[in-house]
Design a protein around this motif. Structure first.
Motif, PDB file in Angstrom:
ATOM      1  N   UNK A   1       0.765  -1.199  -0.085  1.00  0.00           N
ATOM      2  CA  UNK A   1       0.114   0.125   0.047  1.00  0.00           C
ATOM      3  C   UNK A   1       0.836   1.325   0.057  1.00  0.00           C
ATOM      4  N   UNK A   2       2.119   1.315   0.725  1.00  0.00           N
ATOM      5  CA  UNK A   2       3.046   2.263   0.762  1.00  0.00           C
ATOM      6  C   UNK A   2       3.581   2.641  -0.667  1.00  0.00           C
ATOM      7  N   UNK A   3       4.003   1.407  -1.437  1.00  0.00           N
ATOM      8  CA  UNK A   3       4.498   1.451  -2.561  1.00  0.00           C
ATOM      9  C   UNK A   3       3.293   2.161  -3.691  1.00  0.00           C
ATOM     10  N   UNK A   4       2.310   2.046  -3.521  1.00  0.00           N
ATOM     11  CA  UNK A   4       1.041   2.447  -4.171  1.00  0.00           C
ATOM     12  C   UNK A   4       1.095   3.928  -4.271  1.00  0.00           C
ATOM     13  N   UNK A   5       1.724   4.518  -3.382  1.00  0.00           N
ATOM     14  CA  UNK A   5       1.684   6.125  -3.186  1.00  0.00           C
ATOM     15  C   UNK A   5       2.636   6.874  -4.079  1.00  0.00           C
TER      16      UNK A   5
ATOM     17  N   UNK B   1       7.419   4.389  -8.509  1.00  0.00           N
ATOM     18  CA  UNK B   1       8.322   3.368  -8.738  1.00  0.00           C
ATOM     19  C   UNK B   1       7.599   1.873  -8.359  1.00  0.00           C
ATOM     20  N   UNK B   2       7.910   0.827  -9.143  1.00  0.00           N
ATOM     21  CA  UNK B   2       7.237  -0.363  -8.973  1.00  0.00           C
ATOM     22  C   UNK B   2       7.974  -1.021  -7.589  1.00  0.00           C
ATOM     23  N   UNK B   3       7.254  -2.247  -7.245  1.00  0.00           N
ATOM     24  CA  UNK B   3       7.259  -2.839  -6.147  1.00  0.00           C
ATOM     25  C   UNK B   3       9.067  -3.328  -5.760  1.00  0.00           C
TER      26      UNK B   3
ATOM     27  N   UNK C   1       3.798  -3.200 -10.560  1.00  0.00           N
ATOM     28  CA  UNK C   1       3.428  -2.552  -9.505  1.00  0.00           C
ATOM     29  C   UNK C   1       2.100  -3.264  -8.911  1.00  0.00           C
ATOM     30  N   UNK C   2       1.638  -2.808  -7.516  1.00  0.00           N
ATOM     31  CA  UNK C   2       0.761  -3.415  -6.884  1.00  0.00           C
ATOM     32  C   UNK C   2      -0.728  -3.252  -7.451  1.00  0.00           C
ATOM     33  N   UNK C   3      -1.557  -3.895  -6.778  1.00  0.00           N
ATOM     34  CA  UNK C   3      -3.065  -3.779  -7.345  1.00  0.00           C
ATOM     35  C   UNK C   3      -3.478  -2.526  -6.919  1.00  0.00           C
TER      36      UNK C   3
END
Length: 341
Positions: free
Chosen positions: A199-203, A206-208, A277-279
């Motif tokens: 969820x933090x990555x989604x902000x 950059x990809x996971x 990237x995350x869903x």
């Protein structure tokens, strides 16, 4: 196993349900899909189109019966629930009239959705699952299967039952490494720790893999993972590891080096994945819709409050995701730096 003639109802034909259902359909199981997206349902049922699975793992197309909830008829013993967490209760109530007297629902979802599901269909008719493979719904009739990952099945009370063995045999046709466990809650809580990082990555942009690999964000990963692990332990749950995520590396008192090693293992797992990237990121910035944050991540802090455990990193993350959902915060890698302060 040899496919049988009893239908499997896949409720939610998106990333998870579509990928699993297509694999089982190809293996010879009589799969029936249900989804609220009418265009997706039409594509799946269209003999000229069907459901297409693409990506580095495999590429194939299946055709299967498909309905929207309002057109579905009949009752089913085996239902796989694959909707987003915040749609769990509504979907469970919609499927209930279609659940056979001796039927059960397998929750192929992220979060603690089993707690919501059992409140509608009953604990005895709920089976838990943990999934970590990568997939994305791209458009009606098309799903990207980006990478394999752990799949774990378990009864909520830890029992080994005939239906659990049945499900394991079926789902091993999709993921040969699938296992059963008496500790399904441990895997679900482990996924919450890892999920908070996604969820933090989604902000940001950059990809996971690239996001996790940022050395300046290691303190953030330690805080997010640490809060989830601490609350799980207070709940009497031993969080379980998977695909590089080691809960012990984020437990109270764990060293920075242990966390760094676990993050490196997660980076290695995610680096070759076609789903970069995350869903959650796709929900925020591609599909522009609400995420599962209130059902998946916010409960960490809610349970924490019951035990007197403060979860400031999780609370700040949930607030920041809502700002992005509401259009008050743009996508930026700097969001993670702000969150890490």
């Amino acid at each position: 196993m040899m496919a049988d003639s009893e239908p499997i109802l896949i409720w939610g034909a998106g990333a998870i349900g579509g990928t699993v259902g297509a694999a089982l359909r190809r293996a010879g199981h009589p799969v029936h899909f249900v989804d609220i997206e009418a265009a997706h349902v039409a594509a799946i049922a269209d003999p000229a189109r069907g459901l297409r699975i693409e990506g580095p793992i495999e590429n194939f197309t299946v055709h299967a019966p498909a309905d929207t909830p309002d057109t579905l008829r009949g009752r089913f013993r085996r239902v796989f629930l694959c909707v987003k967490g915040h749609h769990t209760e509504a979907a469970a109530r919609a499927l209930l009239p279609h659940l056979a007297e001796d039927g059960f629902v397998l929750s192929l979802q992220n979060g603690l959705c089993e707690t919501i599901l059992e409140g509608v269909v009953g604990r005895a008719r709920t089976v838990g699952a943990f999934v970590n493979f990568s997939a994305d719904w791209i458009e009606p009739g098309l799903i990207l299967y980006g990478g394999r990952g752990a799949m774990v099945l378990g009864e909520l009370d830890g029992a080994v039952t005939p239906r659990l063995r049945e499900l394991h045999a079926i789902l091993s046709e999709f993921e040969p490494g699938a296992i059963t466990t008496p500790e399904i809650w441990g895997y679900l809580w482990g996924k919450l720790g890892y999920g908070a990082m996604l969820f933090a990555q989604a902000l940001g942009e950059a990809g996971i893999a690239d996001c996790l690999a940022r050395p300046e964000l290691l303190p953030l990963w330690r805080r997010l993972g640490g809060e989830a692990v601490a609350v799980a332990q207070a709940q009497g749950v031993r969080p379980m590891g998977f695909n590089g995520f080691d809960p012990a590396a984020f437990a109270p008192g764990a060293s920075e080096e242990a966390a760094r090693n676990s993050v490196a293992a997660m980076v290695a797992f995610n680096r070759p994945n076609a789903k970069t990237h995350s869903g959650v990121w796709r929900d925020l910035w591609v599909r522009h819709r609400r995420t599962e944050v209130d059902v998946q991540i916010a409960p960490i802090a809610s349970f924490g409050a019951q035990h007197g455990i403060a979860c400031p990193a999780v609370t700040a993350l949930v607030a920041m995701v809502h700002e992005c959902e509401d259009g008050r915060r743009p996508m930026s890698d700097n969001n993670l730096l702000e969150l890490s302060r």
